[in-house]
Design a protein around this motif. Structure first.
Motif, short mmCIF file in Angstrom:
data_model
loop_
_atom_site.label_atom_id
_atom_site.label_comp_id
_atom_site.label_asym_id
_atom_site.label_seq_id
_atom_site.Cartn_x
_atom_site.Cartn_y
_atom_site.Cartn_z
N GLN A 1 -0.97 24.93 -31.55
CA GLN A 1 -1.35 23.84 -33.10
C GLN A 1 -0.75 23.02 -33.41
N ALA B 1 -0.34 20.98 -37.56
CA ALA B 1 -0.99 20.47 -38.71
C ALA B 1 -0.02 20.30 -39.64
N VAL C 1 -3.74 23.61 -45.29
CA VAL C 1 -4.36 23.87 -44.15
C VAL C 1 -4.35 25.42 -43.68
N TYR C 2 -5.41 26.03 -42.69
CA TYR C 2 -5.08 27.13 -41.92
C TYR C 2 -5.80 26.86 -40.50
N GLN C 3 -4.78 27.85 -40.15
CA GLN C 3 -5.42 27.63 -38.43
C GLN C 3 -5.38 29.03 -38.09
#
Length: 136
Positions: A114, A116, A124-126
């Motif tokens: 991932q 971002a 940003v939330y992953q």
């Protein structure tokens, strides 16, 4: 169809399609053709040809970046397998044994990466799976 058989059919369709573009494709094709040959000998040759066409379709989809085709073909084969097992429940055990064998030939899942970038006040939330937020 009982839940156990439904799960078998789902796994069979997914396993079939995921292995057709690997080095295990020949064993996969031969194994599924053998199941059809026992249950519906008159359809075995046509099923083998359809598996070859599915393999070709998958390669074409991969080359063009089409990620939906794999799922569509998996669903298509799940339907075929469901109809076969509904008409010939005696083949469920042979199908289960085939799937167990083929799953050991499946390549390891590739890791997920991932990326971002946030600018200004953005966040940003992953997550690789579930994410829970408790806002205050």
């Amino acid at each position: 169809m009982d839940p156990e058989t439904a799960a078998l059919v789902g796994t069979a369709g997914t396993t079939l399609v995921s292995l057709l573009t690997t080095e295990a494709w020949q064993r996969t094709r031969d194994g599924f053709a053998a199941v059809w040959r026992r249950a519906q000998p008159e359809r075995a040759q046509a099923i083998t040809a359809e598996l070859d066409i599915t393999r070709s379709d998958l390669f074409t989809a991969q080359a063009s970046g089409d990620s939906d085709t794999r799922d569509e073909l998996g669903a298509e084969w799940q339907g075929r397998i469901r109809r076969l097992i509904t008409a010939h429940p005696e083949e469920a055990e042979a199908l289960r044994a085939l799937i167990n064998e083929l799953q050991s030939l499946a390549p390891a899942a590739s890791p997920v990466t991932q990326h971002a970038t946030a600018f200004g006040n953005a966040r940003v939330y992953q997550a690789g799976r579930d994410q829970n937020f408790n806002q205050r």
